[in-house]
Design an enzyme around this catalytic site. Structure first.
Site, PDB file in Angstrom:
ATOM      1  N   GLY A 133       9.993  -0.918  -4.712  1.00 25.88           N
ATOM      2  CA  GLY A 133       9.152  -0.466  -3.615  1.00 25.88           C
ATOM      3  C   GLY A 133       8.604  -1.635  -2.827  1.00 25.88           C
ATOM      4  N   GLY A 135       5.624  -2.559   0.651  1.00 30.33           N
ATOM      5  CA  GLY A 135       4.689  -2.156   1.687  1.00 30.33           C
ATOM      6  C   GLY A 135       4.624  -3.225   2.744  1.00 30.33           C
ATOM      7  N   PHE A 137       2.570  -5.645   2.933  1.00 30.16           N
ATOM      8  CA  PHE A 137       2.116  -6.955   2.479  1.00 30.16           C
ATOM      9  C   PHE A 137       2.799  -7.442   1.210  1.00 30.16           C
ATOM     10  CE2 PHE A 137      -1.414  -4.866   4.690  1.00 30.16           C
ATOM     11  CZ  PHE A 137      -1.614  -5.767   5.726  1.00 30.16           C
ATOM     12  N   ASP A 254     -10.267   1.723  -0.685  1.00 22.07           N
ATOM     13  CA  ASP A 254      -8.972   2.177  -0.171  1.00 22.07           C
ATOM     14  C   ASP A 254      -8.334   3.193  -1.112  1.00 22.07           C
ATOM     15  OD1 ASP A 254      -6.995   2.268   1.757  1.00 22.07           O
ATOM     16  OD2 ASP A 254      -5.851   0.613   0.912  1.00 22.07           O
TER      17      ASP A 254
END
Length: 441
Positions: A133, A135, A137, A254
Site C-alpha cells: 500500500g 499514500g 507521504f 486524524d
C-alpha cells in the site's frame, strides 16, 4: 481466582512467554490468592496503597545462582515503582529482542532503532512485489523476519522529508514509545539513517476498516452486525486510552477508517500517530499545523483551530456512523445530515439499510443495540464540544445497554470550508427544546 500463589508461580514457570505474575485477590495486601499472569508486555498496572508484590521474570544471570523470582514491592512513591518496572522491562527487551541488529539508539526509549541494511533484507530491498500500500507521504511494504514473523514497514517518501515531515516522524516515534494498548497498532522499531525515515509495525492481515465498510459486496459482507459492533467497542476503548488511560492526554487528530487497521482476528488497531499531540486538558497547545481530513474533523477545529479531546470524540462519532451505515460522510457532511434527519423522524433504523448487510430483524436485542449505538454516534457529533460525551462515557454507554442516555442535540454539519450548508434543516432552537439537560460527562 481459586489458584494459590505457588500454583500461579508454577504456571508462569511453565509458560515461556510469561513475564510476570501476582496475586489477584489483594484485599489482605501482599500475597493473596488468585492468579494474574502477564505475557508479551506488562500492561494495566495500577497503584495499590497498601503495597502488593509483583513477581517479574528475568534472566537467571541477573541474580547469580538465585532461581526464584525477585520480589518487587509496588509501593509509594509511584515514580520509584514505575522506574523499576521500566528498567526491568528494558533489560528483558534487550535480552529477548528478535530482530538481529536492533540496538536502542536511546537507552530511555522503549522502541528500538534498526539498521537500514536489516530492513532492506526483510523487504527484499523494498521490492515492488512486497509493496502492500501507499499514500501521499509513505509506501508500506510487507517484511518477513528470519523467525517467520510478518511485519509492516512504512517508508516515508523522499518528497515527504520536509522539516514538517521529519517532525511528524519524530512525533510518531515519541508518542508510540509510550503507548501500549490492544486497540493501538504496535510500533516495533524504527530507522533514522541518512535520508531514510522508516517505521516498523506489526502486520495487519485484514488491512483497514475503510476497505471493508466502503468496499465491494464481499468485503462489506465480511463485517456482520456483531463484528461491526465489536469493532466500534474496540475503537472506543483505544481512543479512551489515548484520552487519559495511558497516563497522558493524547489527541490523535486524524481518526478515520483508513487509520483503523484490522488484525487476523478482526480486532481494530488505531494507527498513524504522525499528527498526534500530547497536551494538558483545558490548556491551549502550542502553534500547530491544522490537520483536516474532510468529513472527520470537528467544526471548532476546522473553523478556529481549537484542539481538544472532544475533536477526537467527533471523529469517532463519524467513524461509528460510517461503520453502521456503509456510507461516507465526506466534504458535505452528508451522512451526519442524513442520520440527523432520520433521528428527527424516528426512522433511525433506516440508516442500517445502506450497509449491504441484512437487518437483524429476527434478533430484536441486536437491532435495539444497533439503534442505541447510532444514538451514541449522534451524541458524539453534536455541534457544541461540551455537549459531546467524554470517551470514557462513550465506553460506558456502549458497554451498558441499560444505562440511560440522552437524546442528541444539534449535530455538527459543516462543509469543507467550515460553513453550515444553506440547505441544512437543522434548527438549534427546536432541538434545544427537545433535549434534556442531563450531563453525561
Amino acid at each position: 481466582m481459586g489458584v494459590e500463589l505457588e500454583d500461579c508461580r508454577q504456571r508462569c514457570y511453565a509458560d515461556c512467554s510469561c513475564l510476570a505474575y501476582a496475586a489477584a485477590d489483594i484485599r489482605g495486601g501482599g500475597d493473596g490468592t488468585g492468579c494474574v499472569i502477564w505475557k508479551d508486555v506488562i500492561l494495566d498496572l495500577r497503584f495499590v496503597a497498601r503495597g502488593q508484590n509483583l513477581y517479574l521474570r528475568l534472566s537467571k544471570s541477573e541474580f547469580d545462582d538465585q532461581k526464584r523470582f525477585p520480589t518487587v514491592p509496588v509501593l509509594a512513591p509511584v515514580a520509584s515503582a514505575v522506574t523499576i518496572l521500566l528498567v526491568v522491562f528494558l533489560i528483558w527487551r534487550r535480552r529477548n529482542r528478535r530482530i538481529i541488529g536492533v540496538i536502542p539508539q536511546n537507552p530511555a526509549m522503549a522502541v528500538p532503532s534498526v539498521s537500514l541494511a536489516i530492513i532492506k533484507g526483510v523487504t527484499k530491498n523494498f521490492s515492488e512485489s512486497n509493496m502492500i500500500g501507499q499514500g501521499g507521504f509513505s509506501v508500506v511494504y510487507k517484511g518477513q523476519l528470519p523467525e517467520g514473523r510478518t511485519i509492516a514497514v512504512k517508508r516515508l517518501k523522499q518528497s515527504a522529508l520536509t522539516t514538517k515531515g521529519k517532525k511528524d516522524f519524530a512525533r510518531e516515534v515519541e508518542v508510540m514509545a509510550g503507548l501500549r494498548h490492544s486497540s493501538l497498532v504496535r510500533l516495533l522499531a524504527y530507522c533514522n539513517e541518512g535520508k531514510e525515515r522508516i517505521l516498523i509495525y506489526e502486520y495487519m492481515k485484514n488491512t483497514s476498516l475503510n476497505v471493508h465498510i466502503f468496499g465491494n459486496a464481499n468485503l462489506r459482507a465480511s463485517l456482520n452486525w456483531r463484528r461491526r459492533l465489536a469493532l466500534i467497542h474496540g475503537i472506543a476503548h483505544g481512543v479512551a486510552y489515548l484520552h487519559g488511560g495511558s497516563g497522558d492526554n493524547v489527541i490523535h487528530r486524524d481518526l478515520k477508517p483508513g487509520n483503523i487497521l484490522l488484525d487476523d482476528d478482526w480486532r481494530p488497531k488505531i494507527a498513524d500517530f504522525g499528527t498526534a499531540k500530547l497536551f494538558a486538558v483545558d490548556q491551549p497547545g502550542p502553534e500547530q499545523t491544522i490537520v483536516v481530513s474532510p468529513g472527520y474533523a470537528a467544526p471548532e477545529y476546522v473553523r478556529q483551530g481549537r484542539m481538544t479531546l472532544k475533536c477526537d470524540v467527533h471523529s469517532f462519532g463519524v467513524i461509528l456512523l460510517e461503520t453502521l451505515s456503509g456510507q461516507r460522510n465526506g466534504d458535505t457532511q452528508s451522512l451526519i445530515s442524513h442520520a440527523w434527519g432520520l433521528w428527527e423522524q424516528n426512522m433511525i433504523v433506516e440508516l442500517l439499510n445502506t450497509a449491504m448487510v441484512p437487518l437483524p430483524e429476527s434478533e430484536p436485542e441486536l437491532l435495539s443495540e444497533l439503534k442505541r449505538c447510532i444514538q451514541i454516534g449522534l451524541l458524539c457529533v453534536q455541534e457544541t464540544p461540551c455537549d459531546r460525551p467524554a470517551m470514557s462515557a462513550v465506553v460506558a454507554m456502549l458497554a451498558s445497554p441499560t444505562l440511560q442516555i440522552d437524546p442528541p442535540r444539534t449535530a455538527a454539519v459543516i462543509d469543507s470550508e467550515g460553513a453550515v450548508p444553506s440547505n441544512s434543516s437543522h434548527g438549534l432552537e427546536t432541538n434545544l427544546l427537545r433535549a434534556t439537560t442531563t450531563d453525561l460527562t
